[in-house]
Design an enzyme around this catalytic site. Structure first.
Site, PDB file in Angstrom:
ATOM      1  N   GLN A   1      39.950  44.921  55.504  1.00  0.00           N
ATOM      2  CA  GLN A   1      40.722  45.588  54.467  1.00  0.00           C
ATOM      3  C   GLN A   1      40.639  47.101  54.663  1.00  0.00           C
ATOM      4  O   GLN A   1      39.563  47.642  54.929  1.00  0.00           O
ATOM      5  CB  GLN A   1      40.198  45.222  53.080  1.00  0.00           C
TER       6      GLN A   1
ATOM      7  N   CYS B   1      42.574  49.331  44.303  1.00  0.00           N
ATOM      8  CA  CYS B   1      41.258  49.895  43.991  1.00  0.00           C
ATOM      9  C   CYS B   1      41.395  51.013  42.957  1.00  0.00           C
ATOM     10  O   CYS B   1      42.108  51.985  43.186  1.00  0.00           O
ATOM     11  CB  CYS B   1      40.596  50.430  45.249  1.00  0.00           C
TER      12      CYS B   1
ATOM     13  N   LYS C   1      46.602  43.530  48.835  1.00  0.00           N
ATOM     14  CA  LYS C   1      45.997  43.162  47.553  1.00  0.00           C
ATOM     15  C   LYS C   1      46.420  44.243  46.578  1.00  0.00           C
ATOM     16  O   LYS C   1      46.284  45.438  46.854  1.00  0.00           O
ATOM     17  CB  LYS C   1      44.483  43.109  47.637  1.00  0.00           C
TER      18      LYS C   1
END
Length: 131
Positions: A14, A44, A83
């Site tokens: 990632q 994030c 994501k």
């Protein structure tokens, strides 16, 4: 910061960032090192990540999100996934738009974390209210 042995598979690495050129170069290096999938983190909410325009800061920066995603997809031959979170906050749910951008850019899969980015972190770090 990655290390794996030949018996570990599939290897997914990632990455996060807001500079499309740096992200593409990182993806190429990761692919050369043997990763099998690259995942871009667009969720994030950590202040030091958001302050740079990366992570959940990309949730409502569609133009840069598209640049980053497309650059990574075009830089490698292995699958690229993302994501994301549902949105920056409950008043701005952007996961559908980000998912469409990712799909159009050629990602192989999208994972949506069902929470929004933490509003206090987002507002303080990305919108310039932090001192």
């Amino acid at each position: 910061m990655f290390d794996w042995s030949p018996d570990e598979s599939p290897v997914v690495v990632q990455i996060f960032g807001s500079n499309s050129e740096i992200m593409a170069e990182a993806a190429r290096k990761i692919e050369e090192h043997g990763a099998e999938i690259i995942d871009i983190n667009i969720g994030c909410p950590v202040p030091k990540v958001v302050k740079t325009g990366a992570g959940s800061a990309l949730l409502d920066d569609y133009h840069n999100a598209e640049k980053v995603i497309s650059s990574v997809v075009n830089a490698v031959r292995i699958p690229v996934t993302i994501k994301t979170r549902s949105g920056p906050d409950s008043s701005r749910i952007t996961a559908i738009e980000i998912s469409k951008i990712a799909e159009n850019a050629g990602v192989s899969a999208v994972a949506v974390h069902g929470r929004t980015a933490a509003p206090s972190w987002y507002q303080l770090c990305w919108k310039g209210k932090a001192t």
